[in-house]
Design a protein around this motif. Structure first.
Motif, PDB file in Angstrom:
ATOM      1  N   THR A 127       0.845  -1.032  -0.045  1.00 62.00           N
ATOM      2  CA  THR A 127      -0.012  -0.087  -0.057  1.00 62.00           C
ATOM      3  C   THR A 127       0.955   1.073   0.144  1.00 62.00           C
ATOM      4  O   THR A 127       0.267   2.358  -0.251  1.00 62.00           O
ATOM      5  CB  THR A 127      -0.882   0.118   1.144  1.00 62.00           C
ATOM      6  OG1 THR A 127      -0.058  -0.024   2.386  1.00 62.00           O
ATOM      7  CG2 THR A 127      -1.898  -1.160   1.185  1.00 62.00           C
ATOM      8  N   TYR A 128       2.211   1.219   0.106  1.00 61.25           N
ATOM      9  CA  TYR A 128       3.006   2.369   0.333  1.00 61.25           C
ATOM     10  C   TYR A 128       3.358   2.688  -1.100  1.00 61.25           C
ATOM     11  O   TYR A 128       3.659   2.064  -1.920  1.00 61.25           O
ATOM     12  CB  TYR A 128       4.208   2.049   1.116  1.00 61.25           C
ATOM     13  CG  TYR A 128       5.046   3.167   1.118  1.00 61.25           C
ATOM     14  CD1 TYR A 128       5.004   4.152   1.899  1.00 61.25           C
ATOM     15  CD2 TYR A 128       6.335   2.971   0.662  1.00 61.25           C
ATOM     16  CE1 TYR A 128       5.616   5.327   1.851  1.00 61.25           C
ATOM     17  CE2 TYR A 128       7.316   4.084   0.567  1.00 61.25           C
ATOM     18  CZ  TYR A 128       6.926   5.387   1.270  1.00 61.25           C
ATOM     19  OH  TYR A 128       7.809   6.343   1.413  1.00 61.25           O
ATOM     20  N   ASN A 129       2.986   3.987  -1.223  1.00 59.76           N
ATOM     21  CA  ASN A 129       3.233   4.504  -2.640  1.00 59.76           C
ATOM     22  C   ASN A 129       4.080   5.885  -2.633  1.00 59.76           C
ATOM     23  O   ASN A 129       3.589   6.928  -2.128  1.00 59.76           O
ATOM     24  CB  ASN A 129       1.591   4.951  -3.324  1.00 59.76           C
ATOM     25  CG  ASN A 129       1.860   5.586  -4.681  1.00 59.76           C
ATOM     26  OD1 ASN A 129       2.832   5.495  -5.353  1.00 59.76           O
ATOM     27  ND2 ASN A 129       0.865   6.096  -5.146  1.00 59.76           N
ATOM     28  N   ARG A 130       5.248   5.887  -3.257  1.00 56.79           N
ATOM     29  CA  ARG A 130       6.341   6.794  -3.206  1.00 56.79           C
ATOM     30  C   ARG A 130       5.775   8.060  -3.655  1.00 56.79           C
ATOM     31  O   ARG A 130       6.026   9.333  -3.479  1.00 56.79           O
ATOM     32  CB  ARG A 130       7.634   6.618  -3.606  1.00 56.79           C
ATOM     33  CG  ARG A 130       8.261   5.301  -2.644  1.00 56.79           C
ATOM     34  CD  ARG A 130       9.538   4.915  -3.474  1.00 56.79           C
ATOM     35  NE  ARG A 130      10.279   3.910  -2.689  1.00 56.79           N
ATOM     36  CZ  ARG A 130      10.889   3.901  -2.093  1.00 56.79           C
ATOM     37  NH1 ARG A 130      11.339   5.239  -1.707  1.00 56.79           N
ATOM     38  NH2 ARG A 130      11.652   3.058  -1.368  1.00 56.79           N
ATOM     39  N   SER A 131       4.834   7.878  -4.608  1.00 57.64           N
ATOM     40  CA  SER A 131       4.379   9.144  -5.526  1.00 57.64           C
ATOM     41  C   SER A 131       3.347  10.042  -4.789  1.00 57.64           C
ATOM     42  O   SER A 131       2.858  10.910  -4.986  1.00 57.64           O
ATOM     43  CB  SER A 131       4.162   8.770  -6.923  1.00 57.64           C
ATOM     44  OG  SER A 131       2.902   7.810  -7.044  1.00 57.64           O
ATOM     45  N   SER A 132       2.928   9.171  -3.519  1.00 58.91           N
ATOM     46  CA  SER A 132       1.815  10.022  -3.015  1.00 58.91           C
ATOM     47  C   SER A 132       2.260  10.790  -1.733  1.00 58.91           C
ATOM     48  O   SER A 132       3.050  10.351  -1.129  1.00 58.91           O
ATOM     49  CB  SER A 132       0.542   8.874  -2.701  1.00 58.91           C
ATOM     50  OG  SER A 132      -0.327   9.383  -1.684  1.00 58.91           O
ATOM     51  N   ILE A 133       1.698  12.008  -1.896  1.00 55.60           N
ATOM     52  CA  ILE A 133       2.166  13.016  -0.762  1.00 55.60           C
ATOM     53  C   ILE A 133       1.609  12.425   0.852  1.00 55.60           C
ATOM     54  O   ILE A 133       2.543  12.235   1.653  1.00 55.60           O
ATOM     55  CB  ILE A 133       1.610  14.257  -0.844  1.00 55.60           C
ATOM     56  CG1 ILE A 133       2.289  14.986  -1.901  1.00 55.60           C
ATOM     57  CG2 ILE A 133       2.019  14.992   0.328  1.00 55.60           C
ATOM     58  CD1 ILE A 133       2.377  16.468  -2.381  1.00 55.60           C
ATOM     59  N   ASN A 134       0.535  11.993   0.592  1.00 54.97           N
ATOM     60  CA  ASN A 134      -0.089  11.129   1.973  1.00 54.97           C
ATOM     61  C   ASN A 134       0.548   9.971   2.318  1.00 54.97           C
ATOM     62  O   ASN A 134       0.848   9.913   3.473  1.00 54.97           O
ATOM     63  CB  ASN A 134      -1.662  10.731   1.711  1.00 54.97           C
ATOM     64  CG  ASN A 134      -2.736  12.236   1.773  1.00 54.97           C
ATOM     65  OD1 ASN A 134      -2.365  13.149   2.512  1.00 54.97           O
ATOM     66  ND2 ASN A 134      -3.742  11.924   1.262  1.00 54.97           N
TER      67      ASN A 134
END
Length: 882
Positions: A127-134
């Motif tokens: 679920t970790y998305n490096r492109s997502s600021i959140n």
């Protein structure tokens, strides 16, 4: 090498090209713990499904920094692409039965995870998305290899949360350490970076222990991190998440939800919300966490120190405002907002207007700190800087260096003497501005001038004006030359000023007074005032009234619009009921004697002028009834003489009524209230004459003669009090007494209190003079309309007496044939006598009814609300016992 770390874990295939390329680099190569065997199984903390990671082909290159140490985890985390390097996959935990080996492997991964990186057996969740600021700010959730021993997994789960916090805080700092989010968020980011330096040092020490201490284990690692890192990291992470969530919420709100539609320029509180989380919102988040952890001494101490560190810039802005009246808030974070006046209102909100200064500064509701929730504290803070700014505007000074003051600002927003310091700075600002008013502008003389102009303290000039313009004042205002009446007023009040070149406030007020005849008469204007805001004139929107008052046209020389020359004269249109006097004041005098107080002065002038004119008119008619040749003719028949006697009796009762009312208003109301104002002004002047312009604001212990510890200790105050008593001398005691006396003296000086007491003064006169309630104003209006009409009636009856007396008729018809030319037959005379009887009886009865209504009304209002009115009621009842 730690005995639990097998050498085969980190070996590389000996590729010649790889070895040759690495010989050129400073340092040694170190295998990355990121490579996992393709068949190694992982699991999330909350699920047990198998996971097969992808093979990686990265080589780790140690970068040489200033330090010669290349053994830290931080250095071993810098990877460069080296596609020619191939790694041996990590062994499967399911194939390792030795607990010590599993522990060594997982500790090595934990050291990477604590820096927010992946290891062999601990990896990011899907679920970790490096492109997502959140996702970056919240930090990655880690999953742990399934086959790790359960005892090791439990401790590992607890430790790797710190890695999540570290990663989230790092991303938070990268995103929010920007001017758009204000100085306070940047201060929090700086505090985070400072903490990270200590954190990295702890990790380096832990890594060293891991490599060189054979007794080092995962429980030791957990214990050290729990003692030195975990608690602080958790607090900082929670604060960062709260800031981020609030920032995201504000940015996603539509503009109409950010703006409170109830907000108007004249409100005291600015209600529009900030688009981003900054300023007081940041401090409030930290403050809320401090309140939640008051029972945890370690957390409380850490959060309090963090609060002080983050609030440094906010505290600096507060101190600049309190000491200099200056706002340095480039990112709009401070609790005070400077109003931006719309162009269409700039003509109203000028710098010399009291509206300008009343609306220039406002308290921001959004992000207001808990310490400043009390409206009294808000008023003190906003008035302190405002008064200092006004002082500099009046004196032309840019700073207060010449005063040679010793000023120590607020040290902390959590300091126990915060409110005391605010009080001291507020007292200082009040005293400085009051010095300008009383010693520079001679403010008591201005109040005395207002008393003379508006409240007829010295009525000689008003009496002279009434004498010269009496005939015009009692006529219809649409049928006279208003310019002539204005000229007659100016001749009386301007003659003494023509040769006076004084620039004092009192003389300027006299010179600037403006006399006009308005379209709207006194009763109509006052009725409108009461109908809009009930009986409370102090809460009326005087700004709107002012605009309407100024926009209402004056009566010109020509016949007023909408009024035909043939229209019968009405009492409403009597000139003396529409006189108006205004005295425009310039800054700063109009800040204390503001538009609301001035309007009340003007209303009182209209009433007192009407009362004085009517009394003068009644006295003039009374003299005529008792001395003129017509009224004193002895040859009238007994019936007519009896009628004349009754008319004199009624007129005498009317004269007694207006005389008692005028005496009550002028002496019992105006004069008695003015005595209190004089005492107030004298006390202000006395205290200001004893006070220096500058004020030393130092630590609270010097002011209170008690010692407070700089660390706000619990028992230090008692220790220092005891020590201070040992060294106290007579000299220091005298000095402390003088300081306390001066402080007590200065505390009673307040611009706001002076304004309120002057407003209370005029409001009390309005209330005691029956002008603040609709029922009392109605009975006054009805009574005075009757009295005015009765004066016209007596003039008409004087002519009627000529028409019923043949001898008088013959005399006057010869002298004034154009006015006395009606028939004198017996029927006509009889009709005139009947009319005189009937008309007088109606007026006699009307006066009795109005008097009863007047007395019952003021008695009822006096018993319910205003005891002062009972004095008038008792006086009139003793005069009219029937």
């Amino acid at each position: 090498m730690n005995q639990y770390t097998p050498s085969q874990i980190n070996r590389l295939q000996e590729d010649p090209a790889f070895m040759e390329s690495n010989q050129k680099n400073r340092g040694a190569t170190y295998s990355s713990p990121r490579d996992l065997h393709h068949s190694q199984e992982f699991t999330m903390d909350h699920q047990d499904r198998p996971f097969t990671p992808q093979s990686a082909f990265d080589a780790v290159e140690l970068i040489g920094f200033d330090s010669e140490d290349t053994s830290s985890v931080h250095y071993s985390c810098t990877a460069v692409e080296a596609p020619i390097a191939q790694k041996i996959p990590a062994p499967l935990l399911s194939e390792i039965n030795d607990m010590s080996i599993q522990q060594a492997l997982i500790i090595k991964d934990i050291l990477f995870t604590l820096l927010g990186l992946e290891g062999h057996y601990i990896q990011y969740s899907k679920t970790y998305n490096r492109s997502s600021i959140n996702s970056r700010v919240f930090g990655p959730d880690f999953k742990i290899a399934r086959n790790l021993d359960i005892s090791l997994k439990t401790v590992t789960k607890r430790i790797i949360r710190i890695g999540k916090y570290y990663s989230g805080l790092t991303s938070f700092t990268q995103i929010y350490n920007d001017a758009a989010h204000g100085k306070l968020v940047q201060a929090f980011c700086h505090a985070t970076a400072t903490f990270f330096k200590q954190y990295i040092k702890i990790l380096i020490d832990l890594e060293h222990e891991f490599h060189h201490n054979s007794k080092f284990n995962i429980n030791t690692l957990d214990q050290i991190l729990y003692q030195d890192v975990a608690n602080k990291m958790s607090h900082m992470y929670s604060i960062a998440i709260a800031i981020h969530e609030l920032n995201e919420e504000r940015q996603n709100l539509p503009r109409e939800e950010l703006i409170d539609t109830r907000h108007r320029l004249e409100t005291d509180m600015y209600t529009e919300k900030m688009r981003v989380c900054k300023g007081g919102l940041v401090l409030t988040i930290i403050r809320d966490r401090i309140s939640a952890f008051k029972g945890d001494a370690i957390s409380y101490q850490f959060l309090t120190a963090l609060y002080d560190e983050v609030s440094v810039e906010y505290l600096s802005m507060l101190n600049k405002w309190l000491t200099e009246g200056r706002i340095e808030d480039p990112f709009d974070e401070f609790m005070i907002r400077v109003a931006k006046i719309p162009k269409k209102l700039q003509s109203v909100f000028q710098k010399n207007s009291d509206f300008y200064w009343n609306e220039l500064y406002s308290i921001k509701e959004d992000g207001l700190l808990e310490q400043f929730r009390d409206t009294k504290i808000q008023n003190k803070i906003i008035s302190t800087g405002k008064y200092l700014t006004m002082f500099k505007t009046c004196t032309g000074l840019h700073d207060f260096q010449y005063l040679r003051e010793t000023l120590e600002g607020v040290n902390s927003l959590n300091a126990p003497d915060l409110n005391l310091k605010i009080d001291l700075f507020a007292t200082r600002a009040n005293k400085m501005l009051l010095k300008v008013f009383f010693e520079g502008y001679k403010f008591p003389n201005l109040v005395e001038t207002f008393q003379t102009i508006f409240l007829l303290e010295d009525s000689s000039r008003i009496d002279s004006f009434m004498d010269s313009a009496f005939q015009d004042l009692k006529r219809n205002k649409f049928k006279i030359s208003t310019s002539k009446v204005s000229r007659q007023y100016n001749e009386q009040f301007g003659s003494l000023l023509n040769t006076d070149c004084s620039t004092s406030s009192s003389k300027l007020a006299e010179r600037n007074q403006r006399f006009t005849i308005t379209v709207e008469n006194f009763f109509k204007a006052t009725e409108e005032l009461i109908s809009r805001k009930g009986s409370d004139t102090s809460n009326y929107d005087f700004k709107k009234m002012l605009q309407e008052h100024n926009s209402s046209e004056e009566v010109r020389n020509e016949v007023g619009k909408g009024h035909r020359s043939g229209t019968n004269d009405r009492v409403d249109d009597a000139t003396f009921l529409s006189v108006d006097v205004t005295v425009p004041l310039s800054f700063p005098l109009n800040f204390v004697l503001n538009r609301q107080t001035s309007y009340q002065y003007e209303t009182l002038f209209k009433f007192l002028f009407m009362l004085k004119f009517v009394t003068k008119q009644v006295e003039s008619n009374w003299h005529d009834i008792n001395t003129s040749t017509i009224w004193t003719e002895k040859t009238f028949p007994p019936k007519v003489q009896k009628w004349i006697l009754r008319c004199r009796m009624l007129h005498s009762r009317i004269l007694a009524f207006v005389t008692h009312l005028q005496s009550y208003v002028m002496y019992d109301v105006v004069e008695s209230n003015y005595e209190e104002v004089c005492k107030l002004l004298d006390e202000y002047a006395r205290q200001l004459s004893l006070a220096e312009l500058g004020t030393n604001v130092i630590q609270s212990d010097a002011v209170l003669n008690t010692k407070l510890s700089s660390k706000y200790g619990m028992n230090t105050i008692f220790d220092e009090r005891i020590n201070s008593r040992k060294t106290t001398t007579i000299t220091t005691t005298a000095t402390a007494t003088a300081t306390a006396t001066a402080r007590a003296t200065n505390e009673s000086l307040s611009i706001h209190d002076l304004k309120v007491k002057l407003e209370t003064y005029t409001t009390s006169i309005l209330s005691d003079a029956l002008l603040t309630r609709s029922e009392t104003l109605l009975c006054v209006r009805e009574m005075f309309y009757f009295i005015i009409q009765f004066q016209t009636y007596t003039i008409q009856m004087k002519k009627m007496l000529v028409y019923i007396h043949p001898g008088l008729y013959e005399t006057f018809s010869k002298e004034l044939p154009g006015k006395f030319n009606k028939p004198m037959d017996d029927d006509s005379v009889q009709q005139r006598l009947e009319y005189m009887d009937e008309s007088f009886f109606l007026r006699y009865q009307k006066f009795g009814e109005l008097l009863t209504y007047f007395l019952s009304t003021i008695r009822k209002v006096g018993e319910r609300e205003n005891r002062k009115l009972l004095e008038l009621s008792d006086r009139l009842e003793s005069c009219f016992p029937e």
